[in-house]
Design an enzyme around this catalytic site. Structure first.
Site, PDB file in Angstrom:
ATOM      1  N   ASP A  55       0.841  -1.207   0.000  1.00 48.99           N
ATOM      2  CA  ASP A  55       0.000   0.000   0.000  1.00 48.99           C
ATOM      3  C   ASP A  55       0.874   1.255   0.000  1.00 48.99           C
ATOM      4  OD1 ASP A  55       0.888  -0.198   2.589  1.00 48.99           O
ATOM      5  OD2 ASP A  55      -1.091  -0.060   3.530  1.00 48.99           O
ATOM      6  N   SER A  56       2.211   1.062  -0.044  1.00 43.91           N
ATOM      7  CA  SER A  56       3.120   2.186  -0.287  1.00 43.91           C
ATOM      8  C   SER A  56       2.870   2.760  -1.677  1.00 43.91           C
ATOM      9  CB  SER A  56       4.589   1.737  -0.157  1.00 43.91           C
ATOM     10  OG  SER A  56       4.821   0.553  -0.897  1.00 43.91           O
ATOM     11  N   ASP A  94      -1.041  -6.067  -0.142  1.00 45.30           N
ATOM     12  CA  ASP A  94      -1.498  -5.451   1.106  1.00 45.30           C
ATOM     13  C   ASP A  94      -3.005  -5.258   1.114  1.00 45.30           C
ATOM     14  OD1 ASP A  94       0.598  -5.011   2.880  1.00 45.30           O
ATOM     15  OD2 ASP A  94       1.248  -3.181   1.872  1.00 45.30           O
ATOM     16  N   LYS A 124      -1.334  -9.427   2.805  1.00 45.42           N
ATOM     17  CA  LYS A 124      -0.600  -8.994   4.000  1.00 45.42           C
ATOM     18  C   LYS A 124      -1.467  -8.025   4.799  1.00 45.42           C
ATOM     19  CE  LYS A 124       3.186  -6.123   3.816  1.00 45.42           C
ATOM     20  NZ  LYS A 124       2.751  -4.918   4.557  1.00 45.42           N
ATOM     21  N   GLU A 126      -1.467  -5.547   8.502  1.00 37.67           N
ATOM     22  CA  GLU A 126      -0.662  -4.932   9.577  1.00 37.67           C
ATOM     23  C   GLU A 126      -1.305  -5.201  10.941  1.00 37.67           C
ATOM     24  OE1 GLU A 126       0.055  -0.763   8.887  1.00 37.67           O
ATOM     25  OE2 GLU A 126       0.960  -1.137   6.924  1.00 37.67           O
ATOM     26  N   GLU A 193       9.166  -4.312  10.515  1.00 39.11           N
ATOM     27  CA  GLU A 193       9.595  -3.012   9.990  1.00 39.11           C
ATOM     28  C   GLU A 193      10.170  -2.121  11.085  1.00 39.11           C
ATOM     29  OE1 GLU A 193       6.836  -1.092   7.346  1.00 39.11           O
ATOM     30  OE2 GLU A 193       8.039   0.729   7.240  1.00 39.11           O
TER      31      GLU A 193
END
Ligand code: KIV
Length: 275
Positions: A55-56, A94, A124, A126, A193
């Site tokens: 999602d970057s 993501d 993925k 978070e 991270e």
């Protein structure tokens, strides 16, 4: 230097099981982000093990300040483009902010859309214990899930800064607990991270699933970087964990300037470049 095998010589398709084997053999896993067909094709041809449609994309493709604005439809668009290019790498996508937190049924529906509409290999998420219900429900549908602990950019407004995480013992203990929780739930890997290298090594040694670090030192099972950062397309983001392999921003500017000069001086096109 540690002696390892090289997946590029052995595997024609990377799966979550291959990643597990690589951890057991001590072969490091190489992961990069990609968001479009052309870049994904270059990465796959070069032999990257895992491509993350991160999602970057919200930052590096769309120009947002955070990862929060990107939508599920945006992620499906990026992931579909990547999937059309890739034959060998495992493609992880993501789940964007707001599509899985607090509602495991919504989480499952979001994950199913990514698998069905983009044809991705895994998703993925978070977070640790607080998203475990969503993780379990997605896994129950047979969708591989990767966790993401430490600096979790979707929670930037809670933390307030992008500084290194889990430097205090209570946060470090929670992170270790969360890693075990994700492993027990059935995740196939965890991104760590921006956390202290010693903590990342401890998590790696205590878990059977691969850990992939970004700013987490060399004691993890693999590394991930944002493609635009490591190629020097982005220039303002310079954390100390980032190794830049190129200065593409300057190279592209040089080429574009040369093109503009050629057009304006009528040296392009020449006689061989016309019909
Ligand atoms: O979105 C992303 O690119 C990521 C990496 C930084 C791990 O989550």
């Amino acid at each position: 230097m540690q002696k390892t095998t090289d997946s590029r010589q052995y595997y024609t398709k990377i799966t979550t099981h291959v990643l597990q084997e690589m951890k057991l053999k001590g072969e490091k896993i190489a992961m990069l982000t990609a968001y479009d067909y052309s870049m994904a094709k270059i990465l796959d041809d070069a032999g990257i093990d895992v491509i993350l449609v991160g999602d970057s994309a919200s930052n590096v493709m769309a120009g947002h300040k955070t990862t929060l604005p990107i939508t599920l439809n945006d992620m499906i668009y990026h992931a579909s483009s990547v999937m059309r290019a890739v034959t060998r790498a495992l493609v992880v996508v993501d789940l964007p902010f707001g599509t899985y937190q607090g509602n495991s049924i919504e989480a499952l529906n979001s994950a199913i859309r990514i698998m069905k509409e983009a044809g991705a290999n895994a998703i993925k998420i978070e977070g640790g214990e607080e998203v475990i219900e969503s993780v379990k429900r997605i896994l129950s549908a047979g969708i591989p899930v990767m966790g993401h602990l430490g600096l979790t950019p979707q929670s930037i407004h809670k933390f307030g800064t992008y500084v290194v995480r889990a430097t205090e013992s209570d946060e470090a203990e929670k992170l270790i607990k969360d890693a075990h929780c994700l492993e027990e739930a059935g995740c196939f890997g965890i991104v760590l991270e921006k956390i202290p290298a010693l903590l990342a090594t401890q998590v790696t040694n205590e878990t059977r699933i691969p850990t992939i670090g970004i700013g987490a030192g060399s004691g993890v099972d693999g590394q991930v970087l944002v493609l635009h950062d490591m190629l020097g397309i982005t220039t303002k983001f310079s954390p100390r964990f980032l190794r830049r392999y190129h200065n593409l921003s300057e190279e592209i500017k040089g080429s574009v300037t040369a093109y503009i000069d050629d057009v304006k001086s009528v040296s392009f096109p020449n006689e061989r470049e016309q019909y």
